[in-house]
Design a protein around this motif. Structure first.
Motif: not given
Length: 201
Positions: A140-144, A159-162, A164-168
């Motif tokens: 998350v920090l890397a993506a931001l 992005l390998d995030l489980d 869905e809300a964070v990905t959104t």
């Protein structure tokens, strides 16, 4: 510490790929706050609408302010509207908060993300925590950080995030920063065109 504070510190750390803009960082900080509120189950997302839950239990002042600023009546606020509303001057608020906590100091050797006065990161637990998350390549920090140009990062597909809300939220932060850049470019073109009118014979 919060993801938003960690992001601010990483943006202040030396040698980003290019200087981080205050507007870009403010939008990303608002997104980071929302992600932390999701993680703390203070909010959930219904599509791209922010549905408030219980009160924030965070002892972080700025995250508490973010929780208090939530729209708690139907129709709930959309994520992009939240980013623009909450993000207004948010980078300056984080700079002031870190200075008040002694995590930023004024000095000749530092650099400022915005404004004429120079500031530098103090050697603190906050700095060490942010760097640890950064060196661990926390997604998350890397993506931001990638969204605001601190470094190139994974694409949305990579992005390998489980969650869905964070990905959104990350996707909408990216779109908001791109929209801000488009506004900047349009204003630059308009300004150049206006200047050419005055220079024309």
């Amino acid at each position: 510490m919060t993801t938003a504070k960690d992001l601010f510190i990483i943006a202040m750390d030396p040698k980003p790929d290019h200087p981080v803009g205050q507007g870009d960082l403010s939008l990303a900080l608002a997104g980071a706050e929302l992600i932390d509120l999701i993680g703390a189950q203070v909010v959930t997302l219904d599509g791209d609408s922010i549905v408030p839950g219980g009160p924030s239990a965070s002892d972080d002042r700025l995250l508490g302010e973010a929780s208090a600023a939530l729209t708690r009546q139907v129709p709930y606020e959309h994520v992009d509207d939240w980013l623009w509303r909450r993000g207004r001057d948010l980078a300056a608020a984080y700079q002031a908060a870190l200075e008040a906590d002694g995590e930023l100091t004024r000095g000749r050797g530092g650099r400022s993300l915005f404004g004429a006065e120079r500031v530098e990161l103090a050697d603190s637990a906050a700095l060490r925590r942010a760097r640890n998350r950064w060196e661990a390549d926390e997604p998350v920090l890397a993506a931001l950080a990638a969204v605001v140009g601190v470094q190139s990062g994974p694409s949305e597909e990579e992005l390998d995030l489980d969650d869905e809300a964070v990905t959104t939220v990350l996707a909408i932060v990216h779109d908001a920063v791109m929209e801000l850049e488009a506004v900047r470019q349009r204003r630059s073109i308009e300004k150049a065109a206006f200047a050419n009118v005055w220079r024309a014979p």
